[in-house]
Scaffold this motif. Sequence first.
Motif, PDB file in Angstrom:
ATOM      1  N   VAL A  74       0.842  -1.204   0.000  1.00 15.49           N
ATOM      2  CA  VAL A  74       0.000   0.000   0.000  1.00 15.49           C
ATOM      3  C   VAL A  74       0.873   1.249   0.000  1.00 15.49           C
ATOM      4  N   ARG A  75       1.851   1.316   0.915  1.00 15.76           N
ATOM      5  CA  ARG A  75       2.703   2.504   0.984  1.00 15.76           C
ATOM      6  C   ARG A  75       3.565   2.635  -0.267  1.00 15.76           C
ATOM      7  N   ARG A  76       4.094   1.525  -0.736  1.00 17.09           N
ATOM      8  CA  ARG A  76       4.927   1.589  -1.956  1.00 17.09           C
ATOM      9  C   ARG A  76       4.123   2.101  -3.148  1.00 17.09           C
ATOM     10  N   ARG A  77       2.876   1.637  -3.277  1.00 14.62           N
ATOM     11  CA  ARG A  77       2.023   2.083  -4.373  1.00 14.62           C
ATOM     12  C   ARG A  77       1.714   3.578  -4.239  1.00 14.62           C
ATOM     13  N   LEU A  78       1.378   3.996  -3.036  1.00 12.94           N
ATOM     14  CA  LEU A  78       1.085   5.412  -2.809  1.00 12.94           C
ATOM     15  C   LEU A  78       2.324   6.280  -3.045  1.00 12.94           C
ATOM     16  N   ALA A  79       3.478   5.817  -2.584  1.00 14.09           N
ATOM     17  CA  ALA A  79       4.724   6.577  -2.779  1.00 14.09           C
ATOM     18  C   ALA A  79       5.068   6.692  -4.262  1.00 14.09           C
ATOM     19  N   ALA A  80       4.891   5.605  -5.005  1.00 10.66           N
ATOM     20  CA  ALA A  80       5.177   5.644  -6.445  1.00 10.66           C
ATOM     21  C   ALA A  80       4.239   6.621  -7.155  1.00 10.66           C
ATOM     22  N   GLU A  81       2.988   6.660  -6.720  1.00 10.13           N
ATOM     23  CA  GLU A  81       2.032   7.606  -7.295  1.00 10.13           C
ATOM     24  C   GLU A  81       2.473   9.048  -7.008  1.00 10.13           C
ATOM     25  N   ALA A  82       2.887   9.306  -5.779  1.00 11.44           N
ATOM     26  CA  ALA A  82       3.292  10.664  -5.382  1.00 11.44           C
ATOM     27  C   ALA A  82       4.601  11.090  -6.024  1.00 11.44           C
ATOM     28  N   ASP A  83       5.434  10.144  -6.426  1.00  5.99           N
ATOM     29  CA  ASP A  83       6.704  10.490  -7.062  1.00  5.99           C
ATOM     30  C   ASP A  83       6.506  11.238  -8.380  1.00  5.99           C
ATOM     31  N   ALA A  84       5.309  11.155  -8.948  1.00  3.90           N
ATOM     32  CA  ALA A  84       5.022  11.872 -10.193  1.00  3.90           C
ATOM     33  C   ALA A  84       4.859  13.373  -9.965  1.00  3.90           C
ATOM     34  N   PHE A  85       4.570  13.776  -8.712  1.00  8.03           N
ATOM     35  CA  PHE A  85       4.352  15.199  -8.450  1.00  8.03           C
ATOM     36  C   PHE A  85       5.032  15.695  -7.182  1.00  8.03           C
ATOM     37  N   SER A  86       5.959  14.895  -6.647  1.00  8.90           N
ATOM     38  CA  SER A  86       6.699  15.329  -5.460  1.00  8.90           C
ATOM     39  C   SER A  86       7.962  14.484  -5.296  1.00  8.90           C
ATOM     40  N   ILE A  87       8.843  14.967  -4.424  1.00  8.28           N
ATOM     41  CA  ILE A  87      10.100  14.267  -4.115  1.00  8.28           C
ATOM     42  C   ILE A  87      10.076  13.962  -2.628  1.00  8.28           C
ATOM     43  N   GLU A  88      10.559  12.778  -2.235  1.00  3.19           N
ATOM     44  CA  GLU A  88      10.469  12.356  -0.835  1.00  3.19           C
ATOM     45  C   GLU A  88      11.828  12.203  -0.165  1.00  3.19           C
ATOM     46  N   HIS A  89      11.817  12.443   1.135  1.00  8.15           N
ATOM     47  CA  HIS A  89      12.907  12.044   2.034  1.00  8.15           C
ATOM     48  C   HIS A  89      12.216  11.488   3.272  1.00  8.15           C
ATOM     49  N   SER A  90      12.626  10.317   3.723  1.00 14.11           N
ATOM     50  CA  SER A  90      12.008   9.771   4.936  1.00 14.11           C
ATOM     51  C   SER A  90      13.052   9.105   5.809  1.00 14.11           C
ATOM     52  N   GLU A  91      12.720   9.056   7.099  1.00 13.72           N
ATOM     53  CA  GLU A  91      13.576   8.339   8.041  1.00 13.72           C
ATOM     54  C   GLU A  91      12.754   7.912   9.242  1.00 13.72           C
ATOM     55  N   ILE A  92      13.222   6.838   9.881  1.00 20.03           N
ATOM     56  CA  ILE A  92      12.569   6.300  11.066  1.00 20.03           C
ATOM     57  C   ILE A  92      13.456   6.597  12.268  1.00 20.03           C
ATOM     58  N   ALA A  93      12.838   7.056  13.347  1.00 17.44           N
ATOM     59  CA  ALA A  93      13.556   7.317  14.593  1.00 17.44           C
ATOM     60  C   ALA A  93      12.821   6.577  15.713  1.00 17.44           C
ATOM     61  N   THR A  94      13.584   6.089  16.681  1.00 14.92           N
ATOM     62  CA  THR A  94      12.989   5.336  17.789  1.00 14.92           C
ATOM     63  C   THR A  94      13.396   5.946  19.121  1.00 14.92           C
ATOM     64  N   GLY A  95      12.648   5.555  20.148  1.00 10.98           N
ATOM     65  CA  GLY A  95      12.981   5.978  21.501  1.00 10.98           C
ATOM     66  C   GLY A  95      12.051   7.044  22.035  1.00 10.98           C
ATOM     67  N   ASP A  96      12.283   7.426  23.286  1.00  7.66           N
ATOM     68  CA  ASP A  96      11.408   8.407  23.917  1.00  7.66           C
ATOM     69  C   ASP A  96      11.784   9.847  23.558  1.00  7.66           C
ATOM     70  N   ARG A  97      12.978  10.060  23.010  1.00  8.22           N
ATOM     71  CA  ARG A  97      13.392  11.390  22.519  1.00  8.22           C
ATOM     72  C   ARG A  97      13.791  11.220  21.066  1.00  8.22           C
ATOM     73  N   VAL A  98      13.006  11.789  20.202  1.00  5.39           N
ATOM     74  CA  VAL A  98      13.232  11.645  18.762  1.00  5.39           C
ATOM     75  C   VAL A  98      13.685  12.985  18.199  1.00  5.39           C
ATOM     76  N   GLN A  99      14.749  12.945  17.414  1.00  8.21           N
ATOM     77  CA  GLN A  99      15.241  14.154  16.761  1.00  8.21           C
ATOM     78  C   GLN A  99      15.538  13.821  15.308  1.00  8.21           C
ATOM     79  N   VAL A 100      14.962  14.605  14.404  1.00  7.26           N
ATOM     80  CA  VAL A 100      15.221  14.429  12.977  1.00  7.26           C
ATOM     81  C   VAL A 100      15.505  15.793  12.368  1.00  7.26           C
ATOM     82  N   ARG A 101      16.258  15.796  11.299  1.00  4.84           N
ATOM     83  CA  ARG A 101      16.522  17.024  10.550  1.00  4.84           C
ATOM     84  C   ARG A 101      15.643  17.002   9.308  1.00  4.84           C
ATOM     85  N   LEU A 102      14.855  18.039   9.157  1.00  6.08           N
ATOM     86  CA  LEU A 102      13.903  18.113   8.058  1.00  6.08           C
ATOM     87  C   LEU A 102      14.479  18.884   6.883  1.00  6.08           C
ATOM     88  N   PRO A 103      14.041  18.540   5.673  1.00  3.00           N
ATOM     89  CA  PRO A 103      14.411  19.373   4.529  1.00  3.00           C
ATOM     90  C   PRO A 103      13.855  20.786   4.725  1.00  3.00           C
TER      91      PRO A 103
END
Length: 186
Positions: A74-103
């Motif tokens: 399901v996610r792969r199909r949706l992501a492939a559909e969105a690739d026609a009109f957007s660009i993605e960056h994703s990451e998974i973080a775990t734990g009670d304190r999560v820190q990510v750097r966003l585009p």
Amino acid sequence: MEHWSRSAVLVASRLIHAGREEEFGRWADRFDQAARECAGGRGGMRLEQPNGLVHFIQRFESEEAARRWCDSDVRRRLAAEADAFSIEHSEIATGDRVQVRLPSEASVPKWKLWLATWAAVFPLLLVMNAAVKAVAGGLPQPAQLAITSLAMTAVLTWFVLPELRKRLRPWLFRDDKDGSLKKEPG
């Protein structure tokens, strides 16, 4: 009671191509619904920035549940559909304190901003210099430059650069190495 240290957060950022915002909005609603319905999902939110960046923040009961969602058909199909009109960056973080750097705008390489700005300035400068010389050619050069620079700065600020950056944002934000979104330098 859920234990936060075992939970996981998936942050998926997408940069929308200019003119495709409505299509993206319809897709994003379907994406949010599918994420809510996946096994192990614990909710999420969508953060939208005015420059065409959208961040999906989804919480899962475990890293395994987050990876199952990422690897699902399901996610792969949706992501492939969105690739026609957007660009993605994703990451998974775990734990009670999560820190990510966003585009963000900070992730755009300066050389790309310089090149885009120069491409807008050069033709505008040629036209405005010719126009000022034709209309006010008898004025001293500093006065001509003052008129040209004021007019050019206004046209660039309110019209040319916003439209140019909107049109060029997929190229400006794209990571030249892998084609995904560049995240903010850290």
